[in-house]
Design a protein around this motif. Structure first.
Motif, short mmCIF file in Angstrom:
data_model
loop_
_atom_site.label_atom_id
_atom_site.label_comp_id
_atom_site.label_asym_id
_atom_site.label_seq_id
_atom_site.Cartn_x
_atom_site.Cartn_y
_atom_site.Cartn_z
N THR A 1 3.55 -6.91 -10.47
CA THR A 1 4.44 -6.46 -11.36
C THR A 1 5.08 -5.30 -10.06
OG1 THR A 1 2.93 -4.93 -11.90
CG2 THR A 1 3.65 -6.30 -13.18
N VAL A 2 6.24 -5.27 -9.99
CA VAL A 2 6.79 -4.32 -9.17
C VAL A 2 6.14 -2.96 -9.89
CG1 VAL A 2 9.16 -3.43 -8.75
CG2 VAL A 2 9.21 -5.34 -9.37
N ALA B 1 1.42 3.92 -0.49
CA ALA B 1 -0.05 3.46 0.49
C ALA B 1 -1.55 3.31 -0.54
CB ALA B 1 0.44 3.30 1.99
N VAL B 2 -2.64 3.02 -0.48
CA VAL B 2 -3.41 3.05 -0.66
C VAL B 2 -4.44 3.12 -0.92
CG1 VAL B 2 -5.31 2.73 -3.48
CG2 VAL B 2 -2.53 3.00 -3.63
N THR B 3 -5.69 2.71 -0.38
CA THR B 3 -6.83 2.57 0.59
C THR B 3 -7.90 2.54 -0.08
OG1 THR B 3 -7.00 4.73 2.39
CG2 THR B 3 -9.03 4.03 1.94
N VAL B 4 -8.45 0.86 -0.20
CA VAL B 4 -8.93 0.13 -0.84
C VAL B 4 -10.08 0.20 -0.61
CG1 VAL B 4 -9.66 -1.65 -2.15
CG2 VAL B 4 -7.19 -0.88 -2.24
N VAL C 1 -3.78 -0.12 1.92
CA VAL C 1 -3.07 -1.74 1.75
C VAL C 1 -1.95 -0.93 0.47
CG1 VAL C 1 -4.99 -3.56 0.95
CG2 VAL C 1 -3.57 -1.51 -1.09
N ALA C 2 -0.40 -2.25 0.67
CA ALA C 2 1.08 -1.25 0.60
C ALA C 2 1.20 -0.41 -0.53
CB ALA C 2 1.92 -2.24 0.72
N GLY C 3 0.60 -0.47 -1.50
CA GLY C 3 0.65 -0.44 -2.56
C GLY C 3 -0.50 -0.99 -4.52
N PRO C 4 -0.11 -0.61 -5.42
CA PRO C 4 -1.32 -1.25 -6.55
C PRO C 4 -0.70 -2.94 -6.80
CG PRO C 4 -0.06 0.99 -7.15
CD PRO C 4 0.39 0.31 -5.84
N GLY C 5 0.63 -2.24 -6.07
CA GLY C 5 1.23 -3.94 -5.71
C GLY C 5 0.31 -5.47 -5.29
N ALA C 6 -0.62 -4.96 -4.18
CA ALA C 6 -1.02 -5.42 -3.47
C ALA C 6 -2.07 -6.12 -3.66
CB ALA C 6 -1.06 -4.83 -2.02
N VAL C 7 -1.84 -8.59 -3.32
CA VAL C 7 -3.13 -8.85 -3.49
C VAL C 7 -3.74 -8.40 -1.97
CG1 VAL C 7 -3.17 -11.43 -4.04
CG2 VAL C 7 -1.21 -9.91 -5.34
N LEU C 8 -5.16 -8.76 -2.42
CA LEU C 8 -6.44 -9.26 -1.53
C LEU C 8 -6.47 -10.59 -1.40
CD1 LEU C 8 -7.99 -5.56 -1.74
CD2 LEU C 8 -5.91 -6.33 0.26
N ILE D 1 -6.94 -10.94 -5.89
CA ILE D 1 -7.52 -9.57 -6.75
C ILE D 1 -5.90 -9.23 -6.37
CG2 ILE D 1 -8.84 -7.95 -7.10
CD1 ILE D 1 -10.81 -9.10 -6.10
N VAL D 2 -5.92 -8.59 -6.91
CA VAL D 2 -4.18 -7.57 -7.38
C VAL D 2 -4.79 -6.01 -7.45
CG1 VAL D 2 -2.10 -6.75 -8.99
CG2 VAL D 2 -3.30 -9.47 -9.24
N VAL D 3 -4.17 -5.43 -6.67
CA VAL D 3 -5.09 -3.76 -6.65
C VAL D 3 -5.02 -3.08 -7.59
CG1 VAL D 3 -5.15 -2.31 -5.42
CG2 VAL D 3 -4.67 -4.03 -4.61
N ARG D 4 -3.90 -2.87 -8.43
CA ARG D 4 -3.69 -1.68 -9.14
C ARG D 4 -3.40 -0.93 -8.92
NH1 ARG D 4 -5.12 -6.97 -12.72
NH2 ARG D 4 -2.99 -7.96 -13.39
#
Lengths: 1161, 561
Positions: free
Chosen positions: A73-74, A79-82, A121-128, A140-143
Motif C-alpha cells: 500500500t502506498v 526510513a526504518v531500521t528493522v 529499509v525505505a519505509g513501511p511499504g518495503a518488502v523484505l 514479508i511486508v515491513v508495515r
C-alpha cells in the motif's frame, strides 16, 4: 533422490491444521493422555509395545510459498531500521548467512553467526525477501514493525535433501560428489510388503531387484550390474551402523527334490521401523565401508524419538489378499500318455487321448465293478485345477510404535507383526519384530545411544517352489485330466499316514502341501550401543559396539509314500551366524568463514563366524524313517542317518579417515582413505589401502544463471576399493565323508591359492544435476566406469589335470553405465499436485583381460553350454549347444539342420559351435513413480520397464519335453494335412520359419492326431511327427570341403523318420527355451485418503493398493522374467545362483488387493 | 604420506585402547580351519575306501548301463539315448580323474610312509582307472595328468598321450604293483577300510597280475610278442585270480552309499522298468538253456498266445489263468498279489505278429522301443507287459554276500583270457580246460554251480575249439561288466552284433567322444590328439572325434569294421 517431493502436499496441509492444534494443546493434553491409555490397554494386551513416529515426519515441512502475500500500500516513505533473527523451522538456533533483500532495490544484508540481522529499509511499504540456500524464500511486508523474526522452512525438494552417507554421516545431497539414491519411510510403507527390498524395486536408477519365487523367497539386489565373478554381488546392508549379514542363496534341499527357499535374512527388518534408506551405488560413495562395499551399500536408518516431544503413538495395519490371474501356457487338450491312443496315468507326457471328447479310461477315481475292477469313465480336462488348488493368500501387517523424548532423552519402542498365509495351502510366514531406540544425555556432553532389535521369523511350512518333485504347484501340473479336489482327503482310507492318494504320474498336491512340511524359525538380534562425547564445539568422539546374531532352525518332515522317499524322512538343521563390530570415530568440524571443514577418523574391528549342524536321511532316500509319522532323529535308521557340521570364522581390522571441504557453499571436496587387514588373505598380502576423492560444484552459485535454474551441479568422483576372499581359500583341506559306515577322505577338486592379492576396484563417476522452475523439474545424470582388477575367482581346469578349478587373481572386468533420473511436478495448483519421477539406467560389464590360457569365464554351465563370457565380451552372454547345420553358403540348404540317419538333430559340443542366444542383462531399465494428490486424496503408482535381455526357461524345458505347452502345439507344422509334395513345397517356401531352429522354436512337422496334422504310425495312433532338415550322405568326413557334400532332404518324403510326436523334443538344446525377457510391471498402485482428525486420532490415512502386477511380457508364456534366477548347485561364482535361467517357476501371476490404515494418537 | 602412517599408528593404538573385543587370535590363526585335514598328513586308510568304492561303482555303472546297451545285454524303453543308440557325445571323464586324484595322494602317502601295501594298491587302481579311460576314449592325458596343483601350463593343461604310451605305462605300473604287493605287510592297514580284499595283499597281487593279463590281451594284436610273454609268465607263476573267492568285487550291502542298478532302481521304480532285456542276449541264453537267464531277467508279465480264432488283431484285455480280466496291473501288484497266476493275452497270428516267448527282449536300437511287442501302455517309464525286465533281485535292498556285486575282475574272465591265449597257441595250458573253468566259475558266482554239468554238456556249449565260442561265453559271463565285453568286441568283433534303426550308424560304436570339459579348457592338447584318431566311413558329421572313429588300438584292422 527427488522422491521426497511427493509427500509435499500432504505435509503442508497437515501443518496448517496443526496450528490450531497447538493452541489447544494444554486443554487437550490431559484428555488425550487419558484416552490414549484407554487405547493402549488393548494394544498392549496383544503382546508388546511398538512404534512408528509418523508424527515426527508429519510435523515436518510446511508447504511451498508463504501464505503472507505481499500487499503493498502506498504509505509515507520514512526510513526504518528493522532488526530480527532468522531461524529455521523446528530449530531455535539462528541461521547464519541468510541474505535479506529489500525487494526491488539493491539494498541488502546478511545474518550474523547467531542469525541476527539489521537492515534499513525505505519505509513501511518495503518488502523484505529472506533467502537461504536450501530453504524456501519468504517475503514479508515491513508495515510498521521494527522487529521481524523469521522462521525459514527447509525447501522440501532435492535441493537440500539430507542423506545418510558412509559411516552414518548425514550430508546435504547437494554437497556430494557421487550419486546416492534415497527412499523415505513413506516410500517403503506406502504399500505393505513382506520384504522391505520389494519396495525399492523400480525406484532407483541402477538398482535391479529380482525375486526367485513367491512371498518369502530370496530377493536379489544388484547395484550397477554384477561385477564380481565369485560373489553373489549383493550389497552390504547397514542398519543404524550395524552391518547385517545377508546372502542370496538361502535354498537348501531337505529330502530328495525338496528344495526350499527360506528367504533372505534382510527380510527380518520391519519396514515400518525404517526412517530412510540410502543406496550408495558406486565405490566413491561406498569407499569408506571398504571390502564389503564393492557391490554398493544400502544404509537403513530407523526411526527414533525426538527431544521435547510428548509421547506419541502411531499405529498401522494392512491386509493384502491375493488370487492367481495367469497360469502357465499349458494346453489341457490331451490326457497323460505318450501316444494318442493310449491313456497312461503314469506318464508325465500330456500326449495321450484327447480330453473332453468322450474318450473313456479307467481312472484313479473310477467306480469299481463287483470284481473290484475300475469301470472306465470319461477323460475330461481340468484347466482350473491350479486356481482351485490355490487359496486366497492373505498378508497382514500390524505395527504399533510409541516414541517421545524429554530434554535429556529420547525413546522409541515399536512392535510389529506380519502374518502371511500363502496361496499354497498350509504355507505361511510369520514375523514379529520388537525394536527399541534410546538416547540419553548422561552428562551435558556425553550421550548414550542404543538400538536393540529382536525379530522372530518363522513358518510352519515353506513350500518347495524351485524344483519339480516336492513342489505342490508342479504336482498340479502333473496331470491334465485330474480333478485334484477329489484327492483332498490325501490318504487312502485305512492307510492314513502311510499311503497317499496319487497316480503313478506324481504326488498328490494336497499331500505335498499338507503332508510335507518345511518349518523354520529364525531368531535374530541386532543392535548397538554407543557413546558420543562432545569434546568441544568442534570435536566429537564416538565409540560403538554392534552385534548381529541370527539363530535359525530348519525342520522338515516328510511322510511315508512321497514319490521320491517311500518311507518319508526327517531333517533338522541349526544355523548360527554372528557378526560383531567395534568401532570408534573422532570427528572434527570447523567453519573458517567461506571454508567449511569436516574431518573424521576411525577404526573398526569386525569378526564374523558361523556354524551349522545338520541331521537327516542319508544316501538311501527310500529308507527314511523306521516308524511312520514319528519325526525325530532317532527314527532315522542308524545306518542311513546323515550328520554334518560346518564352521567358519573371519575378521577384518580397519582404520579410516575422511575429510571434506566446502568452499563458499559452492564447491565441495571429499577425501577418504581406508586400510583393511583381512584374515582371509595371506599374511604378506593381507593389508590393503584404498582412497577416494570426490568433487561437487554448485554452478548456480558461481555462475550467473537464468532465474529459472534453481540448481546446477556438476560432480565427479574417483575411488578405489579393495576386497578379500572367503575364509580357508589358501590351502587345500581334505573333504571327509562316509562310505556306508566307513569314514573316508578325499582330495578336493579345486585348487586353492596361497598367494592371493586383494581384489581392487577402481571407479570413476561423473554427474550433472539440474533443478529448474522452483524445483518443479529435476534432472540428474551419472556416468560411471568401474575397473575390477585382480579379481579372485575360480578358473576351470581340464579334469585331466586332476582338478576342476583353480582360484586365481586375475583379469580386468569393466563396468560402464549411465543412470538418468528426471523428476517433475507438472501440476501444482488448486489443490492438485502431480509428481512424476523417472529413472533410467543401463549397465554393461565386459571382461577385458583374463589370465593366460583362459579366454572365457563360465558363470554357470547347463546342458552343454551356459552363461559364458569370452574375452572382450559382456557378462551375461548366454549360449546354447550347437548342432550340425549346412555350412556351405552356396547350398540351397544353407543353415538347415543336418540330421543323423535316424532323423534327429546332431549335437555339436565344441565351444566354437556354441550358439549365442542372448544376454541376461536388460538393455535398459526404466522406473517410473507418479504421485497425484488432490486435497485429501493421494494416488501413487510405480512402474518398472525392463527392455531387452533374454532368459532360459527350464519350466518350459520340462513342460515342453512332456508336451504340455500350448505354445509348442501352436508352433507345430501340421504336416499330415498336406500331400507329400505340398508339404515339401511349404517347408521350403520359408526355411527360416519352418526348418531352421531359432531361439524359442526348433521346427517340427506333425501333430497329436490325424486331424491336427499327425502322421499315421501304428495301432496306437496317428500322432507321428518328424524333424525337417537334411541328411548328409557324403562329404561328412571333409567338413571344410563343401564340394563333395551330398544332402538328402528330410521333409516328409519316403525315408523320412517319423516318430510319435512325444519323441521329438530338442531336449539337448536350450535355444528352444530361450525367450526375450522384456517386461513392464506395475510395482505399486495405491489410493489413499487422509482422514480428518477426530477425537484423539490424528494423521489417519486409509489406502487401497495393489502391487507387482505384470502388465506385459514379450515372451508371453506366463513366466515372470524377473524370476529368471535358479538356486542350486553348479553355481555362478560361489553364490549357488544362476542368473538368466529359471526352473519350475510355476507360481501363477497374481493381483493382490490390499487395505491399509494408519493413524497417530 | 608420513603423516598418514603416523595416523595409522595412532589409530591402531586407539583401536587397541578403546575396544573391548579381545584380539588374542591373530588374523592368520583365524583363517586356519580347526576342523580340516591337511593332505600332507592324510591317513591313507581314509583315502582307500574313497578310491575303491568310486572305481568299482563307476565301472559297474558303465557295465550295467550304457555299455550293457551297446553290448546288447539290455535295452531301455525310455531315456535310451546313450543306452540304445550310442548317444555318447561329450562324455566327460571327470569321475575317473577324480578317483585318480585321491588315488595319487594315497600313493604318495604310501611312499611317504614307506608302506608297500598302499603303494601297490595305489598303482593297481591307477592302472585300472587309466585302463578304463584309454579303453573308452583312446588317447588321454597320462604322463602330465593329475598334477594341476603343481601349476604351470604343462600340468594345468596336460598334453594327451597316445594310447600306446598309456597301455605301456599301465603294464609297467602293474608289474611294479605286483612286486610291491608281493612283499607288503598288513602293518598300518585298517583291514575294514579295504572294502575289496580286507587288507589281503596276496589277493591284491593276484588282482594286479590279472589286470596285467587283461591288458596284455588288449595288446595281443598290436604287440603280440609282449602279450604272449607276459601272459605266459603270469600263467606259470600261478599268482592270479584263480577262484571266484579271489574276485575283485565290491559287495552290494544295501547301505546308503551303494550304487547298483538295484539301488538306483529302488530309488526310482520308473527307472527299473526302463531296463529291459535285449533280444540278442535273450536269444543266446535261451538257445543254450542258460540257467543264468532266470537269475538275470524276469519273464514277461503277460505272455502272448497265438489264437487264430480271434476276430480282432489282439484282445484289449488280458487273461488270468485263461480267464479274461479287465485290468492291466502294474509290476508291484503282479509280484506281490499274483505270483501264482499265469497272465496271457491273445492275438490272431494271421493279423498281427508278436513274440510269444516267455522271455522276450527288446531288439537293439529300435525306433520306438517303448511300444515294442504290443505294449498297451507305451511310456518312457512304464512297464512293458510283454517284454522281460530285470529280475526282481535287482530291485531288492541287498545285503553283504549277495550275488549282486560290483565286479572289477573275475576268475571267469581270467580263465577265458587263458582259453583265448591257448587258442593262439601260447604256452598257457589247454584251451578247453580254461574254457570249461570260465563257464563253471561264472555259473558259480551267479549261484548256478549245480547246473554246470548239464549246461556244459549241451552241444551248443560244449567246447568246439573256436574263438567265437570262447568269446561268446566270455560275453555272457561279462554280464554287468559291459566295459570289458565292449573291449573284447572291438578287438575280436565277437559276438557279431548288429545294430538297429535308431543307431545313427549301421555299426556298433567304438568309443566315447571327448567331453566338453577338455574341449573348453584344454582345447589345444585335445585338438592335437584328434589327429591320432582314425576317421572311418561311419564317423559321420562328428569328424575325428566320433563314436565311430578308431583309436590306436583298433587302427589298421577291419574288426569289427
Amino acid at each position: 533422490m527427488s522422491i521426497k517431493g511427493r509427500g509435499l502436499e500432504i505435509t503442508s496441509n497437515l501443518s496448517n491444521e496443526n496450528i490450531t492444534e497447538n493452541e489447544n494443546q494444554f486443554i487437550m493434553k490431559k484428555h488425550r493422555t487419558k484416552k490414549m491409555l484407554k487405547w493402549m490397554v488393548p494394544l498392549l494386551s496383544v503382546g508388546i509395545l511398538s512404534t512408528v513416529s509418523v508424527l515426527a515426519e508429519a510435523n515436518g515441512n510446511p508447504g511451498i510459498g508463504s501464505s503472507f502475500a505481499p500487499i503493498i500500500t502506498v504509505e509515507e516513505m520514512v526510513a526504518v531500521t528493522v532488526r530480527g533473527k532468522v531461524t529455521s523451522t523446528g530449530d531455535e538456533s539462528g541461521l547464519p548467512g541468510v541474505t535479506i533483500l529489500e525487494k526491488g532495490t539493491s539494498n541488502g544484508s546478511v545474518t550474523d553467526i547467531d542469525g541476527a540481522y539489521t537492515i534499513d529499509v525505505a519505509g513501511p511499504g518495503a518488502v523484505l525477501v529472506f533467502s537461504y540456500v536450501g530453504f524456501e524464500s519468504q517475503e514479508i511486508v515491513v508495515r510498521n514493525q521494527t522487529n521481524i523474526n523469521v522462521s525459514l522452512e527447509e525447501a522440501a525438494t532435492a535441493m537440500n535433501e539430507v542423506v545418510v552417507t558412509a559411516l552414518g554421516i548425514e550430508r546435504d545431497q547437494r554437497s556430494l560428489g557421487y550419486d546416492v539414491s534415497t527412499a523415505s519411510a513413506e516410500d517403503v510403507t506406502q504399500v505393505s510388503q513382506e520384504n522391505v527390498l520389494s519396495s525399492l524395486a523400480g525406484r532407483m536408477a541402477g538398482v535391479t531387484i529380482n525375486q526367485t519365487s513367491g512371498p518369502g523367497s530370496s530377493m536379489s539386489v544388484v547395484i550397477r550390474g554384477a561385477t564380481s565373478l565369485t560373489s553373489d554381488n549383493q550389497p552390504l546392508f547397514v542398519v543404524d551402523g550395524v552391518p547385517m549379514s545377508n546372502s542370496l542363496n538361502n535354498v537348501s534341499e531337505n529330502g530328495s527334490g525338496n528344495q526350499v527357499d527360506y528367504g533372505n535374512a534382510i527380510s527380518d527388518i520391519n519396514p515400518d521401523d525404517i526412517a530412510s534408506i540410502s543406496v550408495l551405488k558406486g565405490p566413491s560413495a561406498a569407499a569408506l565401508y571398504g571390502t564389503r562395499a564393492g557391490n554398493g551399500v544400502v544404509i537403513i536408518t530407523t526411526k527414533a524419538g525426538k527431544k521435547g516431544k510428548d509421547m506419541g503413538v502411531s499405529f498401522s495395519t494392512s491386509n493384502v489378499f491375493e488370487r492367481p490371474t495367469r497360469l502357465l501356457d499349458f494346453h489341457y487338450k490331451y490326457a497323460n500318455g505318450q501316444r494318442e491312443g493310449v491313456f497312461n496315468d503314469g506318464s508325465a507326457y500330456w500326449g495321450g487321448p484327447q480330453l473332453d471328447v468322450g474318450n473313456l479310461a479307467p481312472q484313479w477315481d473310477s467306480p469299481l465293478d463287483e470284481n473290484g475292477n475300475r469301470i472306465p469313465t470319461e477323460l475330461r480336462s481340468y484347466p482350473n485345477a491350479m486356481r482351485d488348488f490355490l487359496q486366497t493368500g492373505i498378508t497382514s501387517n500390524n505395527n504399533l510404535a510409541v516414541s517421545g523424548g524429554s530434554d535429556k532423552a529420547t525413546y522409541r519402542v515399536s512392535y510389529a507383526n506380519m502374518l502371511h498365509q500363502g496361496m499354497i495351502p498350509n504355507s505361511d510366514l510369520v514375523r514379529h519384530n520388537i525394536s527399541t531406540s534410546v538416547s540419553y544425555d548422561i552428562v551435558e556432553k556425553l550421550t548414550f545411544n542404543t538400538n536393540f532389535n529382536y525379530s522372530n521369523s518363522s513358518s510352519n511350512d515353506r513350500p518347495s517352489t524351485s524344483e519339480r518333485n516336492a513342489n505342490p504347484l508342479e504336482a498340479v501340473y502333473n496331470s491334465s485330466y485330474i480333478d485334484y479336489e477329489g484327492m483332498k482327503g490325501i490318504w487312502i482310507p485305512g492307510q492314513e499316514g502311510i499311503q497317499q492318494i496319487r497316480t503313478p504320474a506324481g504326488d498328490n498336491p494336497y499331500f505335498i502341501a499338507y503332508g510335507m512340511e518345511n518349518a523354520f524359525r529364525r531368531d535374530r538380534i541386532y543392535g548397538n550401543v554407543s557413546l558420543d562425547y562432545k569434546i568441544s564445539e568442534d570435536f566429537n568422539f564416538m565409540v560403538r559396539y554392534s552385534l548381529d546374531r541370527s539363530d535359525e532352525n530348519r525342520e522338515t518332515k516328510i511322510p511315508f509314500s512321497y514319490s521320491r522317499m517311500e518311507r518319508g524322512g526327517y531333517y533338522n538343521s541349526d544355523l548360527l551366524t554372528q557378526e560383531s563390530n567395534a568401532d570408534f570415530l573422532l570427528s572434527y568440524k570447523q567453519d573458517f568463514g567461506k571454508l567449511d571443514f569436516n574431518a573424521s577418523a576411525g577404526g573398526n574391528i569386525m569378526t564374523r563366524f558361523g556354524s551349522s549342524t545338520n541331521i537327516g536321511v542319508g544316501g538311501d532316500r527310500n529308507n527314511g524313517l523306521v516308524v511312520p509319522g514319528i519325526y525325530n532323529t532317532q527314527n532315522i535308521p542308524a545306518d542311513n542317518r546323515s550328520v554334518s557340521s560346518g564352521y567358519f570364522k573371519r575378521a577384518i581390522y580397519s582404520i579410516y579417515g575422511l575429510a571434506s571441504f566446502g568452499f563458499d557453499d559452492q564447491l565441495y571436496l571429499d577425501l577418504t582413505a581406508r586400510n583393511d587387514w583381512s584374515s582371509t588373505l595371506p599374511l604378506d598380502n593381507n593389508s590393503y589401502f584404498y582412497p577416494s576423492a570426490s568433487l561437487s560444484w554448485l554452478a548456480n552459485y558461481t555462475l550467473n544463471l537464468p532465474e529459472n535454474i534453481d540448481m546446477l551441479k556438476a560432480r565427479v568422483g574417483w575411488a578405489q576399493v579393495g576386497n578379500d576372499t572367503d575364509p580357508y581359500n589358501l590351502l587345500p583341506l581334505l573333504s571327509t565323508g562316509v562310505y556306508n559306515d566307513i569314514n573316508t577322505a578325499a582330495m578336493p577338486s579345486s585348487i586353492n591359492n596361497p598367494n592371493f592379492l586383494p581384489e581392487e576396484a577402481t571407479s570413476i563417476e561423473g554427474g550433472i544435476e539440474l533443478n529448474m522452475f522452483a524445483n518443479r523439474l529435476r534432472f540428474s545424470g551419472t556416468y560411471y566406469v568401474i575397473d575390477n582388477r585382480n579379481q579372485i575367482f575360480a578358473v576351470n581346469l581340464p579334469r585331466s589335470s586332476g582338478f576342476s578349478s583353480r582360484l586365481i587373481n586375475a583379469g580386468l572386468i569393466q563396468s560402464k553405465g549411465l543412470e538418468l533420473t528426471l523428476g517433475g511436478t507438472p501440476l501444482n495448483k488448486n489443490g492438485w499436485n502431480l509428481d512424476v519421477d523417472l529413472n533410467w539406467s543401463r549397465n554393461r560389464t565386459s571382461v577385458l583381460e583374463l589370465v593366460e590360457n583362459f579366454d572365457q569365464i563360465t558363470l554357470w554351465g547347463e546342458n552343454g553350454a551356459g552363461a559364458i563370457t569370452f574375452i572382450g565380451e559382456q557378462i551375461g552372454d548366454m549360449y546354447s549347444r550347437g548342432f550340425v547345420e549346412v555350412q556351405d553358403p552356396n547350398s540351397p540348404y544353407y543353415k538347415w539342420p543336418v540330421l543323423d540317419n535316424a532323423g534327429s538333430w546332431q549335437r555339436m559340443n565344441a565351444v566354437e559351435d556354441y550358439r549365442k542366444v542372448g544376454n541376461f542383462n536388460p538393455d535398459f531399465i526404466l522406473g517410473m513413480q507418479t504421485g497425484l494428490s488432490y486435497k485429501r486424496f493421494v494416488l501413487n503408482a510405480s512402474f518398472d520397464w525392463r527392455q531387452g535381455g533374454e532368459f532360459m526357461s527350464f519350466t518350459y524345458r520340462y513342460g515342453e519335453s512332456d508336451w504340455k505347452s500350448q505354445r509348442q502345439l501352436d508352433n507345430l507344422i501340421p504336416g499330415g494335412l498336406y500331400s507329400e509334395d505340398e508339404l515339401a513345397a511349404l517347408l521350403k517356401s520359408n526355411p527360416d520359419e519352418y526348418i531352421i531352429p531359432r531361439p524359442g522354436n526348433f521346427p517340427r512337422v506333425g501333430g497329436h492326431t490325424a486331424e491336427t496334422g499327425g502322421f499315421p504310425i501304428d495301432e496306437n495312433g496317428s500322432d507321428g511327427a518328424f524333424i525337417p532338415g537334411v541328411i548328409q550322405t557324403a562329404g561328412a568326413d571333409t567338413p571344410d570341403n563343401f564340394a563333395d557334400d551330398v544332402y538328402v532332404e528330410h521333409l516328409g518324403g519316403s525315408g523320412t523318420n517319423v516318430y510319435p510326436i512325444t519323441n521329438t523334443y530338442p531336449w539337448r538344446f536350450n535355444e528352444q527355451v530361450t525367450f526375450d525377457a522384456s517386461f513392464i510391471k506395475l510395482r505399486e498402485l495405491s489410493l489413499g485418503y487422509r482422514i480428518p482428525n477426530f477425537s484423539v486420532f490424528r494423521n489417519a490415512t486409509f489406502s487401497v493398493y495393489t502391487r507387482n502386477i505384470m502388465l506385459w511380457t514379450k515372451a508371453d508364456i506366463g513366466i515372470d522374467p524377473e524370476r529368471a534366477f535358479w538356486a542350486g548347485s553348479g553355481n555362478q561364482g560361489r553364490s549357488g545362483f544362476r542368473q538368466g535361467i529359471e526352473r519350475q517357476n510355476v507360481m501363477p501371476w497374481t493381483v493382490p488387493v490390499g487395505f491399509k490404515l494408519n493413524f497417530n494418537l | 604420506m608420513k603423516n598418514l602412517f603416523k595416523f595409522r599408528k595412532i589409530a591402531v593404538f586407539l583401536l587397541g585402547l578403546v575396544l573391548f573385543t579381545s584380539c588374542d587370535e591373530t588374523l592368520s590363526e583365524i583363517n586356519t580351519n580347526p576342523y580340516g585335514i591337511d593332505p600332507a598328513n592324510a591317513n591313507p586308510n581314509l583315502l582307500m575306501p574313497t578310491v575303491l568304492s568310486a572305481a568299482a561303482q563307476n565301472y559297474l555303472q558303465l557295465g550295467y548301463n550304457d555299455l550293457a546297451g551297446a553290448m546288447q545285454y539290455t535295452q531301455k524303453n525310455g531315456w535310451y539315448g546313450g543306452h540304445n543308440n550310442y548317444s555318447w557325445e561329450a562324455r566327460d571323464w571327470a569321475g575317473w580323474y577324480d578317483i585318480l586324484r585321491t588315488n595319487d595322494l594315497m600313493l604318495s602317502r604310501g611312499e611317504d610312509l614307506d608302506n608297500a601295501f598302499f603303494q601297490g594298491v595305489g598303482l593297481t587302481m591307477k592302472s585300472f582307472v587309466f585302463g578304463n579311460i584309454t579303453d573308452l576314449w583312446g588317447d588321454a592325458p597320462y604322463i602330465d595328468a593329475l598334477q594341476g596343483d603343481e601349476g604351470g601350463d604343462q600340468f594345468q593343461f596336460p598334453k594327451f598321450d597316445s594310447q600306446e604310451v598309456i597301455y605301456d605305462g599301465i603294464i609297467a605300473d602293474l608289474q611294479a604293483a605286483s612286486s610291491l604287493l608281493g612283499s607288503a605287510s598288513s602293518e598300518g592297514v585298517t583291514s575294514g577300510n579295504d572294502i575289496i580284499y580286507g587288507g589281503n595283499s596276496n589277493h591284491w597281487q593276484r588282482f594286479s597280475n590279472s589286470l596285467l593279463l587283461r591288458y596284455y590281451m588288449r595288446l595281443s594284436v598290436k604287440k603280440p610278442d609282449v602279450a604272449k610273454a607276459g601272459i605266459e609268465a603270469i600263467y606259470s607263476s600261478g599268482n592270479y585270480i584263480q577262484d571266484p573267492s579271489q574276485d575283485a568285487n565290491l559287495d552290494y550291502t544295501g547301505g546308503a552309499n551303494d550304487i547298483w542298478v538295484s539301488r538306483h532302481v529302488r530309488l526310482n521304480p520308473d527307472d527299473f522298468q526302463r531296463f529291459q532285456a535285449c533280444q540278442t542276449f535273450v536269444d543266446q541264453l535261451t538257445m543254450t538253456n542258460d540257467p543264468r537267464l532266470t537269475v538275470w531277467f524276469d519273464s514277461v508279465r503277460v505272455q502272448w498266445v497265438a489264437d487264430e480264432t480271434l476276430a480282432v488283431e489282439a484282445e484289449s484285455f488280458i487273461r488270468a489263468n485263461g480267464e479274461p480280466i479287465d485290468v492291466i496291473y502294474t509290476y508291484d501288484e503282479f509280484e506281490e498279489q499274483y505270483a501264482d497266476v499265469k497272465f496271457t493275452r491273445h492275438f490272431n497270428p494271421n493279423m498281427a505278429d508278436y513274440n510269444t516267448d516267455l522271455y522276450v527282449g527288446l531288439p537293439p536300437s529300435l525306433l520306438i522301443p517303448e511300444s515294442y511287442n504290443g505294449n498297451p501302455i507305451p511310456g518312457q517309464g512304464t512297464q512293458n507287459l510283454h517284454v522281460s525286465q530285470l529280475d526282481p533281485i535287482y530291485g531288492s535292498p541287498g545285503s553283504p554276500g549277495d550275488i549282486l556285486k560290483a565286479r572289477m575282475m573275475t576268475a571267469a574272465e581270467v580263465s577265458f583270457i587263458f582259453a583265448e591265449a591257448a587258442l593262439k597257441g601260447w604256452n598257457v595250458g589247454d584251451a578247453e580246460t580254461h574254457y570249461n573253468k570260465g563257464v563253471e566259475q561264472s555259473l558259480e558266482i551267479w549261484g548256478k554251480s549245480d547246473m554246470y554239468d548239464d549246461f556244459i554238456a549241451q552241444p551248443s556249449v560244449a567246447f568246439n575249439n573256436t574263438l567265437e565260442q570262447v568269446m561268446t561265453q566270455k560275453w555272457v559271463s561279462n554280464w554287468t561288466n559291459g566295459t570289458e565285453a565292449f573291449a573284447d568286441y572291438r578287438r575280436t568283433g565277437l559276438p557279431d552284433l548288429q545294430t538297429g534303426p535308431l543307431s545313427p550308424q549301421p555299426e556298433v560304436a567304438l568309443r566315447f567322444q571327448y567331453g566338453d570339459d577338455e574341449y573348453n579348457f584344454n582345447p589345444d592338447n585335445l585338438n592335437a590328439a584328434l589327429n591320432n584318431l582314425e576317421v572311418t566311413s561311419f564317423s559321420g558329421n562328428f569328424g575325428a572325434d566320433s563314436q565311430w572313429s578308431k583309436p590306436w588300438l583298433y587302427q589298421g584292422t577291419t574288426i569289427p569294421f
